[in-house]
Design an enzyme around this catalytic site. Structure first.
Site, PDB file in Angstrom:
ATOM      1  N   SER A 266       0.799  -1.196   0.000  1.00 36.63           N
ATOM      2  CA  SER A 266       0.000   0.000   0.000  1.00 36.63           C
ATOM      3  C   SER A 266       0.844   1.263   0.000  1.00 36.63           C
ATOM      4  O   SER A 266       1.639   1.476  -0.901  1.00 36.63           O
ATOM      5  CB  SER A 266      -0.956  -0.044   1.182  1.00 36.63           C
ATOM      6  OG  SER A 266      -1.955   0.896   1.035  1.00 36.63           O
ATOM      7  N   ASP A 457      -7.927  -6.091  -5.893  1.00 35.59           N
ATOM      8  CA  ASP A 457      -7.843  -4.831  -5.150  1.00 35.59           C
ATOM      9  C   ASP A 457      -8.282  -3.673  -6.033  1.00 35.59           C
ATOM     10  O   ASP A 457      -7.966  -3.627  -7.224  1.00 35.59           O
ATOM     11  CB  ASP A 457      -6.396  -4.616  -4.691  1.00 35.59           C
ATOM     12  CG  ASP A 457      -6.201  -3.340  -3.885  1.00 35.59           C
ATOM     13  OD1 ASP A 457      -7.168  -2.897  -3.224  1.00 35.59           O
ATOM     14  OD2 ASP A 457      -5.084  -2.796  -3.913  1.00 35.59           O
ATOM     15  N   HIS A 518      -6.204  -6.478  -1.742  1.00 35.72           N
ATOM     16  CA  HIS A 518      -5.156  -5.550  -1.320  1.00 35.72           C
ATOM     17  C   HIS A 518      -4.119  -6.248  -0.452  1.00 35.72           C
ATOM     18  O   HIS A 518      -2.937  -5.913  -0.491  1.00 35.72           O
ATOM     19  CB  HIS A 518      -5.808  -4.403  -0.550  1.00 35.72           C
ATOM     20  CG  HIS A 518      -4.905  -3.260  -0.250  1.00 35.72           C
ATOM     21  ND1 HIS A 518      -4.399  -2.438  -1.223  1.00 35.72           N
ATOM     22  CD2 HIS A 518      -4.418  -2.782   0.923  1.00 35.72           C
ATOM     23  CE1 HIS A 518      -3.641  -1.507  -0.673  1.00 35.72           C
ATOM     24  NE2 HIS A 518      -3.634  -1.703   0.634  1.00 35.72           N
TER      25      HIS A 518
END
EC number: 3.4.16.5
Length: 545
Positions: A266, A457, A518
């Site tokens: 991320s 994601d 994710h």
């Protein structure tokens, strides 16, 4: 875990508060406000050019009140109680390490390790594995202290389950900015997970199966870390991470001889390239950095933001989440968004980068957030608050237990998985849209770089990550861009199992992982451990001399 959507949308979420709100409202007259808000912005950010002033006026017309509140809000210090030195098994003084000089091959004198370390100390506690039952391996926890700036970063180290004397060491970083890496430990790739009954449950696919792993709560005021001051940009955080690793390997030289890798996901797409660059900037170091790995990261917004609309509208391998009208609105907003990001890239200044974050997040991420679907997995609805995973509540409850905090030497009064104040600080420093991919070419000349992405994601989707890797300007650009995406087949099964796709050229590798959101290690634990082990084994690194 990334940025929660509340994070990604500090403005698109906190300001675009209602599900019926348009992506951007029409400008509204606020006669009482006059020019005062813009004058306040100028006081905070410095002199604004005419162009920047026009952009800020437009943004503030659309978000008149809550924007100023968000910019000027000052969070209270995190409550804590520092433990006496007598409670720690080891304390490494940075001033002692900085004072060590050695003689080079040519007889020249130089410091054993570079960088300013004299304000830092490292406190180490040997964690009794039987107390918590997270794993049976050797463990250490503690704090890196920046005494000059009252900053205290918490870490938790797990030795490899396999061959710790020879296996590599990995630093794991969750994103946010402002989310604890203990999320990665207990929700994704660590030795155990936490059940609803707040029991630890063994993870056979933990990444410490063949590597020792350090989980670090950074920047300060994240997780168990704390400070009366703050860190609000990636470069400042890099200095702290370099100090922590240097002092840790000084205390434990047996690990410093192993290969070292930095991995994360991320917003770690910002962190990791900068942290690696900081490490490599010191010619004399005790950190044997060999590669970096970024999963579902945010690294090059200019290349990645155009792929929010395709991912949300059925062009990323999964059915569309949004209506055709919402998709068209995102298309309509994209040119202005890209122009604002380009202005940020051109100046790298707050007055250009902050408006780009506000506008683009609201226009291109906001519609998805308001759909009620999980931004970390387009296959499911968001459950359990803004972070969308009820397991995070279980992890927080576990880490707030007095017995757990005592076993680890935690000094804060409470643990939370993500700190929205940190996210806001980074956003209003302009860090969100910074072009940190610019440091990657230098890294590629020094080490292998893996960019991997779970393909379900939305928030840091595989389309955008593939796009920025193929757009990166560096000597190997043409070779990498032309490289074919090939099936990634598991080697752990007799039958043929395709777990994703991979393209690689020289030191650069991009990997798409099928069925992963994710947080790939959570969704595809076996496949993630396999590609991780194969990467550490050098399967895709440049073998040329």
């Amino acid at each position: 875990m990334k940025s929660s959507l509340a994070l990604a949308l500090l403005v698109g979420g906190a300001i675009a508060s209602g599900p019926q709100q348009q992506v951007l409202r029409e400008p509204v007259d606020h006669p009482q406000a006059a020019e005062t808000p813009l004058q306040k912005i100028s006081d905070i950010f410095g002199h604004l050019s005419e162009q920047a002033g026009n952009v800020w006026e437009d943004v503030m017309d659309k978000f008149p009140d809550t924007l100023m509140d968000a910019i000027t809000q000052t969070p209270p210090p995190k409550k804590h109680n520092r433990r006496p030195d007598s409670e720690w098994d080891h304390i490494v003084r940075g001033s002692d390490v900085q004072a060590v000089w050695v003689e080079g091959d040519a007889g020249e004198k130089h410091r054993k390790v570079g960088g300013r370390l004299d304000t830092y100390d490292l406190r180490v506690k040997a964690v009794d594995p039987s107390n918590l039952g997270v794993d049976t391996v050797k463990q250490y926890s503690g704090y890196l202290d920046d005494n000059e700036n009252d900053k205290h970063l918490f870490y938790w180290f797990f030795e490899s389950r396999n061959d710790p004397k020879n296996d590599p060491v990995v630093l794991w970083l969750n994103g946010g900015p402002g989310c604890s890496s203990l999320t990665g430990l207990f929700l994704e790739l660590g030795p155990s997970s936490i059940t609803k009954q707040l029991k630890v449950e063994y993870n056979e696919f933990s990444w410490n199966s063949n590597a020792s792993v350090i989980f670090l709560d950074q920047p300060v005021n994240v997780g168990y870390s704390y400070s009366s001051s703050s860190v609000s940009n990636t470069q400042a955080a890099a200095k702290d991470v370099y100090a922590l690793l240097t002092l840790f390997f000084e205390q434990f030289p047996e690990y410093s001889r192993q290969d070292f890798h930095i991995a994360g996901e991320s917003y770690a797409g910002h962190y990791i390239p900068v942290f690696a660059s900081e490490i490599m900037s010191h010619s004399h170091r005790n950190i044997n950095l060999k590669s970096i790995l970024v999963g579902n990261g945010l690294t090059d917004p200019l290349s990645q933001y155009p792929h929010y609309r395709p991912m949300a509208c059925g062009e990323g391998g999964y059915p569309a989440v949004l209506s055709s009208s919402s998709c068209q609105a995102m298309d309509n907003a994209l040119p202005r968004c890209l122009a604002m990001i380009q202005a940020c890239y051109n100046t790298e200044s707050r007055w250009s980068c902050v408006p780009a974050s506000i506008y683009c997040n609201n226009a291109l991420i906001g519609p998805y957030q308001r759909s009620g679907m999980n931004p970390y997995d387009v296959r499911s609805k968001c459950e359990g608050g803004s972070l969308c995973y009820t397991q995070l509540d279980d992890i927080s409850k576990y880490l707030n237990r007095n017995a757990v905090m005592e076993s680890l030497g935690a000094e804060v009064s409470s643990y939370e998985s993500c700190n929205m104040d940190i996210n806001r600080n980074f956003l209003f420093q302009g860090d969100w849209m910074q072009p940190y991919m610019r440091v990657v070419p230098t890294l590629l000349a020094q080490m292998p770089v893996l960019i991997y992405a779970g393909d379900a994601d939305f928030i840091c989707n595989w389309l955008g990550n593939k796009a920025w890797t193929e757009a990166l300007e560096y000597p190997g650009h043409n070779e990498f861009a032309a490289a074919e995406m090939k099936n990634l087949t598991s080697q752990n099964h007799e039958d043929v199992r395709v777990i994703g796709q991979v393209k690689s050229a020289g030191n650069f590798t991009f990997m798409r992982l099928f069925g992963g959101g994710h947080m790939v290690p959570m969704d595809q634990p076996e496949a993630s451990l396999e590609f991780f082990n194969r990467w550490l084994g050098g399967e895709w690194s440049d073998k040329s001399p």
